[in-house]
Structure formats: structure tokens, C-alpha cells
Scaffold this motif. Structure first.
Motif, PDB file in Angstrom:
ATOM      1  N   UNK A 148      40.845  37.031  36.896  1.00  0.00           N
ATOM      2  CA  UNK A 148      39.991  37.436  35.775  1.00  0.00           C
ATOM      3  C   UNK A 148      39.223  36.238  35.211  1.00  0.00           C
ATOM      4  N   UNK A 149      39.856  35.076  35.221  1.00  0.00           N
ATOM      5  CA  UNK A 149      39.199  33.877  34.691  1.00  0.00           C
ATOM      6  C   UNK A 149      38.054  33.439  35.603  1.00  0.00           C
ATOM      7  N   UNK A 150      38.283  33.456  36.914  1.00  0.00           N
ATOM      8  CA  UNK A 150      37.275  32.980  37.864  1.00  0.00           C
ATOM      9  C   UNK A 150      36.158  33.988  38.102  1.00  0.00           C
ATOM     10  N   UNK A 151      36.507  35.287  38.059  1.00  0.00           N
ATOM     11  CA  UNK A 151      35.534  36.329  38.420  1.00  0.00           C
ATOM     12  C   UNK A 151      35.469  37.360  37.282  1.00  0.00           C
ATOM     13  N   UNK A 152      34.789  37.032  36.192  1.00  0.00           N
ATOM     14  CA  UNK A 152      34.772  37.925  35.017  1.00  0.00           C
ATOM     15  C   UNK A 152      34.155  39.291  35.295  1.00  0.00           C
ATOM     16  N   UNK A 153      33.344  39.411  36.349  1.00  0.00           N
ATOM     17  CA  UNK A 153      32.761  40.718  36.674  1.00  0.00           C
ATOM     18  C   UNK A 153      33.825  41.738  37.084  1.00  0.00           C
ATOM     19  N   UNK A 154      35.024  41.267  37.407  1.00  0.00           N
ATOM     20  CA  UNK A 154      36.098  42.184  37.780  1.00  0.00           C
ATOM     21  C   UNK A 154      36.469  43.110  36.630  1.00  0.00           C
ATOM     22  N   UNK A 155      36.205  42.664  35.413  1.00  0.00           N
ATOM     23  CA  UNK A 155      36.562  43.457  34.238  1.00  0.00           C
ATOM     24  C   UNK A 155      35.732  44.729  34.102  1.00  0.00           C
ATOM     25  N   UNK A 156      34.595  44.779  34.796  1.00  0.00           N
ATOM     26  CA  UNK A 156      33.633  45.855  34.552  1.00  0.00           C
ATOM     27  C   UNK A 156      33.816  47.069  35.451  1.00  0.00           C
ATOM     28  N   UNK A 157      34.634  46.967  36.518  1.00  0.00           N
ATOM     29  CA  UNK A 157      34.709  48.083  37.457  1.00  0.00           C
ATOM     30  C   UNK A 157      36.123  48.372  37.916  1.00  0.00           C
ATOM     31  N   UNK A 158      36.236  49.304  38.830  1.00  0.00           N
ATOM     32  CA  UNK A 158      37.543  49.675  39.373  1.00  0.00           C
ATOM     33  C   UNK A 158      37.889  48.798  40.576  1.00  0.00           C
ATOM     34  N   UNK A 159      39.186  48.733  40.882  1.00  0.00           N
ATOM     35  CA  UNK A 159      39.685  47.883  41.959  1.00  0.00           C
ATOM     36  C   UNK A 159      40.339  48.728  43.048  1.00  0.00           C
ATOM     37  N   UNK A 160      40.373  48.183  44.242  1.00  0.00           N
ATOM     38  CA  UNK A 160      41.155  48.771  45.330  1.00  0.00           C
ATOM     39  C   UNK A 160      42.161  47.741  45.809  1.00  0.00           C
ATOM     40  N   UNK A 161      43.428  48.039  45.632  1.00  0.00           N
ATOM     41  CA  UNK A 161      44.514  47.230  46.194  1.00  0.00           C
ATOM     42  C   UNK A 161      45.065  48.009  47.380  1.00  0.00           C
ATOM     43  N   UNK A 162      45.065  47.408  48.540  1.00  0.00           N
ATOM     44  CA  UNK A 162      45.300  48.167  49.761  1.00  0.00           C
ATOM     45  C   UNK A 162      46.689  48.773  49.813  1.00  0.00           C
ATOM     46  N   UNK A 163      46.751  49.873  50.528  1.00  0.00           N
ATOM     47  CA  UNK A 163      48.018  50.473  50.899  1.00  0.00           C
ATOM     48  C   UNK A 163      48.469  49.821  52.198  1.00  0.00           C
ATOM     49  N   UNK A 164      49.792  49.720  52.381  1.00  0.00           N
ATOM     50  CA  UNK A 164      50.332  49.181  53.630  1.00  0.00           C
ATOM     51  C   UNK A 164      50.603  50.366  54.552  1.00  0.00           C
ATOM     52  N   UNK A 165      49.594  50.702  55.358  1.00  0.00           N
ATOM     53  CA  UNK A 165      49.714  51.891  56.194  1.00  0.00           C
ATOM     54  C   UNK A 165      50.877  51.747  57.155  1.00  0.00           C
TER      55      UNK A 165
END
Length: 542
Positions: free
Chosen positions: A130-147
Motif C-alpha cells: 500500500x505504501x509503494x503502490x497507492x493506486x491499489x487502494x482504488x480498486x479490487x484485487x485478485x489473489x490467486x487460488x492454488x488450483x
């Protein structure tokens, strides 16, 4: 988004502890060991090494042997299948499957204590993001599933695939509110349906700001599958109904996006940065492995998503975390587990505060899962110190292939390939040691993706470099090995991944490796390509 701000607040305390105690790393590590021993001392398998709760670091490391999975296998299987005593008193939340490059499925107990240790690594990493990439605060995230393989799904718990399960309950709930893909996609009856549903949710979300996966080849495969399924995805997103997908999943809500449906219908399926930039205009960060053999594939993935910054993953294994990206460096997650490091040449072992700049070592982990002095077969180099905490670069797998005494390692191969100027149309996938590389002799096949008329020349140059390695040269001089041969195919990466899947490895966690041993007969497709390469070489000689 409000959820991001709450998650940022929730991870702040963990990041402050990580930052403030770096110069006290030895004290933190000794405290970690004391806490761990209080959970494992007195357990039956710990009793075999006479472990005591009040042991010093020095006594523990001289008493408990260095281990691998086979040391713990029987106790884990007895607990998992029969409910018998496990490795630790800490309650088990689930058994997480993992696999090595040549091994079948292994099961790692994820205990309450172990999950807390992982959370101690996730908090500083997330806060630093969050500190390095403040644009992350504005949208949704995808954290991968371990298929996982479809055949395993019925025997596993509902939450086993979700990377968010690495967090504590509170942080998991907060992070879940920021996700572009709901957890229930992992409950589909097949890997294809899980992946299809994931792509539908991602395509429908123009606010997507982060894509966190493990293997960059998995990310490339996702984009390729989006192209392959673009017509069906367009139908689902236009109607808001799954059709034949996601059958049997309760409350399988379906995304609806006329915008994405129209874009997919107009798309010709060519993987293009322009298309993905238009689809995900807010994408700020892609996180994936980018070291060792994953490097070329990470570059390809980033090239297709140029609107986003790229951050290389730290070194994580199912058995534990070694490093996290922190302040632009891959820093030892020293507040998580108990760490030691072994010299692969002479077996000597170092505490983390004993490491020196330039050393190349393998991590040994003692974790809240109950695995003690567990050797990860990964090679790392000490490239610096972050206020006393080692900064480590992943170099690749530390294993050695030894078909006839040649003792070849991944770093030796990496150096040989790095010395070449490969055509721009060619990317190395893997070098496999095989029992029959032609005419009944063992040897090595360098698998390349792309198109090239120079494979024989490439093979000869790599062979020349390898012959500077004493044991390999001796084996060749004695006629024990066939010369290394290149095998080129436009879809070699996918063929390699398919072979890994067929050998029981877990989709999404398959790491590109410079060197592997494939025992037994060659897969039919590789045998055919290899034979074609031999015939082409003979024709060139004639």
C-alpha cells in the motif's frame, strides 16, 4: 475502497513490529524457537530426538537432525487419515497439499500457530504494498487460488484453495471485501470451471488494481484461456448466467458486464497489451515470481500488462515463507518461523545472524506446523542486509541430477544458457535429464519454446559450456551420456506444464525450474519431437 483502508489499519501493527525489531533479529529468532518448542516438546515424534521445551538454540540444533518430508510422512498421514497424534499441540485447521518436481502429493499440517507465523509475514508485505503502490487502494484485487487436480477436490475442505486463508480471520474478512473474485469459485467440481469462473469475474471488473499470482506461466495461461473461451465468456457476461458451468455450487452468483461481453466478442483472441489495457485500465500491480527460471516468463507477462508495475514474489513454499518483498528487497521473514541455512557443498549450518555477504545456502525451516529443521531444496544468495536482516535472492532449485555421475546442477545450466545470445523467438523452458536420450543412453534435453532453425547450434554451444564442468565432461568422454540436444516447439511451455500436471503437481504453484529429472520413458510427444530433432541433426551432418 473502504475495505482497503481497514485492511491497511489492520496490517499496520504487524508491519511496525517487523520494522522496529530488525536489529534484534537474534533475540526474535530465539524467542520463536522457545515458542515453537513449547508446542512440540513431549509429542511422540519430537520425543525421538529428545526435544525439551526449555532447550537452547545450540542444544536444539545439535539434537534435532536436518529433515525432509519423508521424516515426517508417517506421523502426518496417521493424523490426517486416522486422527492420531500429530506433530504439534497447536490445532490443525487443514492439511495443505503440495508437490515437488519429482514427488507425489505431500500434505502439510496448517496449524493455528503456523497460520499466525504466515500472518507475521503477510502484514509487513501488504502494508509495504500500500505504501509503494497507492493506486491499489482504488480498486479490487485478485489473489490467486492454488488450483488442485480435479480428482483431489472431493477429499478437500472448502477453504483449502484460497490464498486468503493464509491470513488471520480478521484480516481475511477485510481482504475478502476487496476481492474481485469470490471464494466460492474454488468449489467448482473441476479446475476448468474454477478457472472459467475466475476469468469471468476478472473480465467483468474494470476496477481491478492488483493481480497476485505465483507462477507467471499461470498468469500467461490465464490470458491464453481467456482468449480460448472468449465466446463463452461473452455469453455468460451478457446474460449473467453460468450455463453449464459451476453446476452444484451453492449460491454461485454470476457476474454480468455488457461492457466486457462486447469487448470479448470484438476481440480476435490475439494476446495484445492494447486489449488487456482497455479491459483493466486501473491495474496498478502484478505480483509473481520473477527470479531464476521464472524470469523470462515474468517479462512476457509484464509486457502483456504494461499499465501495471511488477513486483517479484518473495520465496514462499507450502511448508513456509522465507522472504517477503519489503522496501524493495527480498528480506528474510524473520518474525515468522525459526530459520537456519545450510551450505549445499559441505553441509555446514548457519543461524541467520551468522550469514555473510555472498554466501549461497539452502533454507532450513522449523515452523508451527511441527516440521523441524525442514530443508527446502532452494538455493539462495545473501545479497545484503536490511538493518541486520539478511536480504536473499532465489537462485533456483538446489538439487543435483546424477544419471551416471555427472553431478549437474541448475546454476551450472543457467550459466551455460546465459552465455548464449538466444534468438528473440526462443525462450528456455526447462532442461530435463532422461534415462534414454537416444540409442539407449541417458542424457539431457533442453526444451525451448518458439521457432528456430538454430536448435542444433544452440545445443552444441550449451554442450560446449557444460563440458567445462569436470564431472559432465568425464561422463561424455567415457561415452556414458548422449550430447545435450535442443527440442523446440511453439507451445513448449504448455506441454511442459501439462506434463507437470500429469505427474500430480498443483496448478498455479508449478514453478518453472531450470533442471528436472523425468524418470522412465519419455512422454510420447517429447519422444516424437526428440526423434525429429535427431533426424534433422543427422540430415544436417549428411
Amino acid at each position: 475502497m473502504f475495505g482497503h483502508r481497514l485492511l491497511k489499519l489492520a496490517t499496520g501493527a504487524g508491519e511496525r513490529r517487523f520494522a522496529s525489531s530488525r536489529q534484534s533479529m537474534e533475540q526474535v529468532q530465539r524467542e520463536n524457537l522457545s515458542r515453537l518448542l513449547s508446542q512440540v516438546a513431549g509429542m511422540q515424534i519430537a520425543g525421538a530426538a529428545d526435544l525439551q521445551a526449555n532447550m537452547s538454540w545450540e542444544k536444539f540444533t545439535s539434537t534435532q537432525p536436518v529433515t525432509d518430508y519423508d521424516y515426517w510422512r508417517e506421523a502426518i498421514e496417521s493424523q490426517r487419515t486416522l486422527g492420531k497424534e500429530g506433530l504439534s499441540r497447536s490445532p490443525v485447521s487443514r492439511f495443505q497439499p503440495t508437490s515437488g518436481s519429482t514427488s507425489a502429493i505431500k500434505w502439510v499440517p496448517y496449524t493455528k500457530q503456523f497460520l499466525g507465523e504466515l500472518d507475521n509475514a503477510i502484514s509487513p508485505w501488504v502494508m509495504d504494498l500500500y505504501r509503494q503502490f497507492p493506486r491499489l487502494l482504488a480498486g479490487r484485487h485478485y489473489w490467486s487460488m492454488s488450483w488442485v487436480p480435479t480428482a483431489l477436490r472431493e477429499s478437500m475442505s472448502e477453504e483449502i484453495n484460497d490464498d486468503l486463508q493464509l491470513m488471520s480471520l480478521g484480516k481475511r474478512l477485510l481482504a475478502g471485501a476487496t476481492q474481485a473474485v469470490p471464494q466460492n469459485v474454488s468449489l467448482a467440481s473441476s479446475s476448468d470451471d474454477s478457472l472459467f469462473a475466475t476469468l469471468a469475474w476478472l473480465a467483468a471488473d474494470p476496477s481491478l488494481s492488483m493481480m497476485s499470482i505465483w507462477s507467471p506461466t499461470f498468469g500467461l495461461g490465464m490470458l491464453k484461456d481467456m482468449a480460448r473461451w472468449r465466446g463463452e465468456l461473452a455469453d455468460v457476461l451478457a446474460s449473467g448466467h453460468w450455463g453449464q458451468r459451476m453446476a452444484g455450487v451453492k449460491n454461485a452468483g454470476c457476474p454480468k458486464s455488457p461492457r466486457a461481453a462486447a469487448m470479448l466478442r470484438e476481440w480476435d483472441g490475439a494476446l495484445s497489451p492494447d486489449f488487456f489495457t482497455a479491459l483493466w485500465p486501473s491495474l496498478a500491480l502484478v505480483s509473481a515470481w520473477d527470479t531464476a527460471a521464472s524470469g523470462p516468463w515474468a517479462k512476457q507477462l509484464h509486457a502483456l500488462l504494461p499499465q501495471a508495475s511488477f513486483q517479484g514474489k518473495g520465496l514462499w513454499a507450502t511448508e513456509g515463507v522465507v522472504t517477503i518483498p519489503y522496501q524493495g528487497q527480498h528480506t528474510l521473514a524473520y518474525r515468522s518461523h525459526v530459520y537456519e541455512f545450510q551450505n549445499p557443498d559441505d553441509g555446514s549450518v548457519y543461524a541467520p545472524w551468522e550469514l555473510e555477504l555472498g554466501q549461497e545456502v539452502m533454507p532450513l525451516l522449523s515452523t508451527g506446523s511441527g516440521l523441524l529443521r525442514y530443508r527446502l531444496k532452494d538455493l539462495v544468495r545473501v545479497d545484503g542486509f536490511n538493518q541486520g536482516v539478511p536480504v536473499l535472492t532465489f537462485l533456483g532449485r538446489a538439487g543435483t541430477t546424477d544419471l551416471v555421475g555427472e553431478k549437474l546442477t541448475a546454476p551450472v545450466l543457467d550459466l551455460a544458457i546465459a552465455s548464449l545470445s538466444l534468438p528473440g523467438t526462443v525462450t528456455p523452458v526447462c532442461t530435463v535429464a532422461v534415462d534414454d536420450a537416444g540409442e539407449g543412453k541417458p542424457g539431457y534435453l533442453l526444451l525451448l519454446e518458439g521457432q528456430s532453425e538454430q536448435q542444433d547450434d544452440i545445443g552444441a554451444k550449451v554442450e560446449s559450456q557444460l563440458q567445462q564442468h569436470f564431472h559432465y565432461q568425464l561422463a561424455r568422454n567415457l561415452g556414458q551420456l548422449e550430447p545435450l540436444r535442443c527440442v523446440v516447439h511453439p507451445a513448449m511451455r504448455e506441454r511442459y506444464l501439462q506434463q507437470c500436471r500429469q505427474r500430480g503437481m498443483i496448478e498455479g504453484n508449478i514453478k518453472m525450474e531450470s533442471l528436472q529429472y523425468w524418470p522412465g520413458q519419455l512422454p510420447s510427444w517429447l519422444s516424437l519431437l526428440s526423434t525429429e530433432a535427431v533426424m534433422a541433426n543427422k540430415e544436417a551432418v549428411l
